[in-house]
Design an enzyme around this catalytic site. Structure first.
Site, PDB file in Angstrom:
ATOM      1  N   VAL A 193       3.613  -3.752   1.154  1.00  0.00           N
ATOM      2  CA  VAL A 193       3.182  -2.401   0.783  1.00  0.00           C
ATOM      3  C   VAL A 193       2.168  -2.399  -0.351  1.00  0.00           C
ATOM      4  O   VAL A 193       1.460  -1.408  -0.551  1.00  0.00           O
ATOM      5  CB  VAL A 193       4.385  -1.508   0.390  1.00  0.00           C
ATOM      6  CG1 VAL A 193       5.348  -1.357   1.550  1.00  0.00           C
ATOM      7  CG2 VAL A 193       5.107  -2.053  -0.844  1.00  0.00           C
ATOM      8  N   HIS A 194       2.076  -3.492  -1.098  1.00  0.00           N
ATOM      9  CA  HIS A 194       1.165  -3.492  -2.247  1.00  0.00           C
ATOM     10  C   HIS A 194      -0.273  -3.755  -1.791  1.00  0.00           C
ATOM     11  O   HIS A 194      -0.519  -4.645  -0.982  1.00  0.00           O
ATOM     12  CB  HIS A 194       1.576  -4.567  -3.252  1.00  0.00           C
ATOM     13  CG  HIS A 194       1.036  -4.338  -4.625  1.00  0.00           C
ATOM     14  ND1 HIS A 194      -0.311  -4.451  -4.915  1.00  0.00           N
ATOM     15  CD2 HIS A 194       1.647  -3.975  -5.788  1.00  0.00           C
ATOM     16  CE1 HIS A 194      -0.499  -4.188  -6.190  1.00  0.00           C
ATOM     17  NE2 HIS A 194       0.670  -3.888  -6.744  1.00  0.00           N
ATOM     18  N   PRO A 195      -1.240  -2.992  -2.299  1.00  0.00           N
ATOM     19  CA  PRO A 195      -2.648  -3.264  -1.980  1.00  0.00           C
ATOM     20  C   PRO A 195      -3.009  -4.700  -2.359  1.00  0.00           C
ATOM     21  O   PRO A 195      -2.580  -5.205  -3.401  1.00  0.00           O
ATOM     22  CB  PRO A 195      -3.413  -2.262  -2.848  1.00  0.00           C
ATOM     23  CG  PRO A 195      -2.440  -1.165  -3.120  1.00  0.00           C
ATOM     24  CD  PRO A 195      -1.105  -1.827  -3.204  1.00  0.00           C
ATOM     25  N   ARG A 196      -3.830  -5.365  -1.522  1.00  0.00           N
ATOM     26  CA  ARG A 196      -4.210  -6.752  -1.797  1.00  0.00           C
ATOM     27  C   ARG A 196      -5.433  -7.139  -0.985  1.00  0.00           C
ATOM     28  O   ARG A 196      -5.701  -6.551   0.065  1.00  0.00           O
ATOM     29  CB  ARG A 196      -3.064  -7.725  -1.516  1.00  0.00           C
ATOM     30  CG  ARG A 196      -2.809  -8.003  -0.031  1.00  0.00           C
ATOM     31  CD  ARG A 196      -2.087  -6.866   0.680  1.00  0.00           C
ATOM     32  NE  ARG A 196      -1.804  -7.184   2.082  1.00  0.00           N
ATOM     33  CZ  ARG A 196      -2.612  -6.879   3.108  1.00  0.00           C
ATOM     34  NH1 ARG A 196      -3.740  -6.260   2.886  1.00  0.00           N
ATOM     35  NH2 ARG A 196      -2.281  -7.213   4.339  1.00  0.00           N
TER      36      ARG A 196
END
Length: 344
Positions: free
Chosen positions: A84-87
């Protein structure tokens, strides 16, 4: 902490939070560098992301950062990664932070040495950000990361988004990475008593400095956020089965965790939702907890000049820092972790 040492901090974020063997392999190469202290590892399976914090002599820290980036490139295949974390890459971001007896100008030079080496030796596109940015429009992490891994091959074709170091074509396996020099940042997530991500996103929009765009009668209007030097997004955190507002506090002296907590609490109350607690990702400066503890004591009407230990205890209770997972000040407070490392 009083010291004559030049201490540089590095806080790399890796796009892996589930495979402990891979993370331990990265930790091992960091520990392999003399004069470097691995202070903390913060792993999130749902975000599929891990934040390492280490510090030490500048040249040693840069060497450890290179080895960690190299090991992550070997172990993390971004074509298979999700979370779910932007990367944008295996080593998503790798900032250097001056802690003691160093200027930001020195740290900019070290970050460029690191970025150049990663680009040339590992073949990873590298973008320099914050104080090391070459152009103002490429200064912030959200601007560089916009579009994320899935869109970065196309983004790199735009001349405005050519990397500062490394190949001019996208590396699908490793992705790209962001490196640079910045101040101490507090990563602070607040848990809401709901699974409604849209509510968390609305609160994030209202609080973050960049604000949001509101459309009324076909007219788009930019609404400024409530707190300066704050970035925020809302997401669903499967680790706890709740919605969270995830904050980055770029200058905790201008906007502290206490201010963020109280503002978030007020907005959540308006929406009929309570706050469950919070968590710090990585380490937090001691003064942030002392401030929150002093406020808690003042609220109780028992302002008796409590010791730092008691104030931090009150801060943990006020901010609910032990509600989602254990919070040990000796492990989570930056100054305490450094004092322990340098005493060994």
């Amino acid at each position: 902490m009083k010291t004559r040492h030049r201490i540089l901090e590095c806080v790399p974020n890796f796009s892996e939070g589930r495979d402990e063997k891979k993370l331990e392999a990265i930790a091992a190469v960091i520990r392999s560098v003399p004069a470097v202290h691995l202070l903390h590892i913060d792993r999130s399976p749902a975000a599929n992301r891990t934040v390492f914090t280490f510090a030490g002599e500048p040249e040693a820290v840069v060497e450890a950062a290179f080895r960690a980036t190299k090991k992550a490139a070997e172990l993390i295949n971004m074509t298979e990664q999700e979370g779910v974390h932007p990367r944008i890459g295996a080593t998503d971001v790798c900032p250097l932070v001056p802690l003691y007896n160093m200027s930001m100008e020195e740290v900019i030079q070290y970050s460029n040495l690191l970025g150049k080496r990663v680009g040339e030796e590992l073949g990873i596109p590298v973008y320099m950000y914050e104080y090391a940015a070459r152009e103002n429009y490429r200064r912030t992490l959200p601007a560089i990361r916009k579009g994320q891994y899935e869109s970065f091959a196309i983004k790199m074709q735009d001349d405005k988004w050519k990397p500062d170091y490394g190949p001019l074509v996208f590396n699908a396996r490793t992705g790209a990475t962001v490196m640079g020099a910045r101040d101490v940042l507090v990563a602070f997530n607040i848990a809401l008593d709901t699974r409604d991500v849209s509510l968390a996103s609305e609160i994030a929009e209202k609080i973050r400095e960049s604000g949001y765009v509101k459309t009324e009668k076909g007219i788009r209007r930019k609404i400024q956020g409530l707190l300066p030097k704050v970035r925020a997004i809302g997401w669903y955190m499967k680790d706890y089965e709740i919605a969270q507002v995830s904050f980055n506090l770029l200058d905790h002296r201008q906007t502290s965790p206490l201010q963020v907590w109280r503002t978030c609490e007020a907005l959540a109350k308006e929406a009929g939702v309570a706050l469950i607690g919070s968590e710090v990702i990585g380490l937090i400066p001691r003064e942030c907890l002392v401030e929150a503890g002093q406020f808690a004591v003042m609220q109780s009407g028992n302002d008796t000049g409590d010791t730092e230990t008691i104030l931090i205890h009150h801060a943990i209770a006020l901010l609910g820092l032990d509600k989602l997972k254990p919070f040990d000040p000796q492990e989570k407070v930056l100054e305490y972790a450094l004092e322990k490392a340098y005493a060994e």
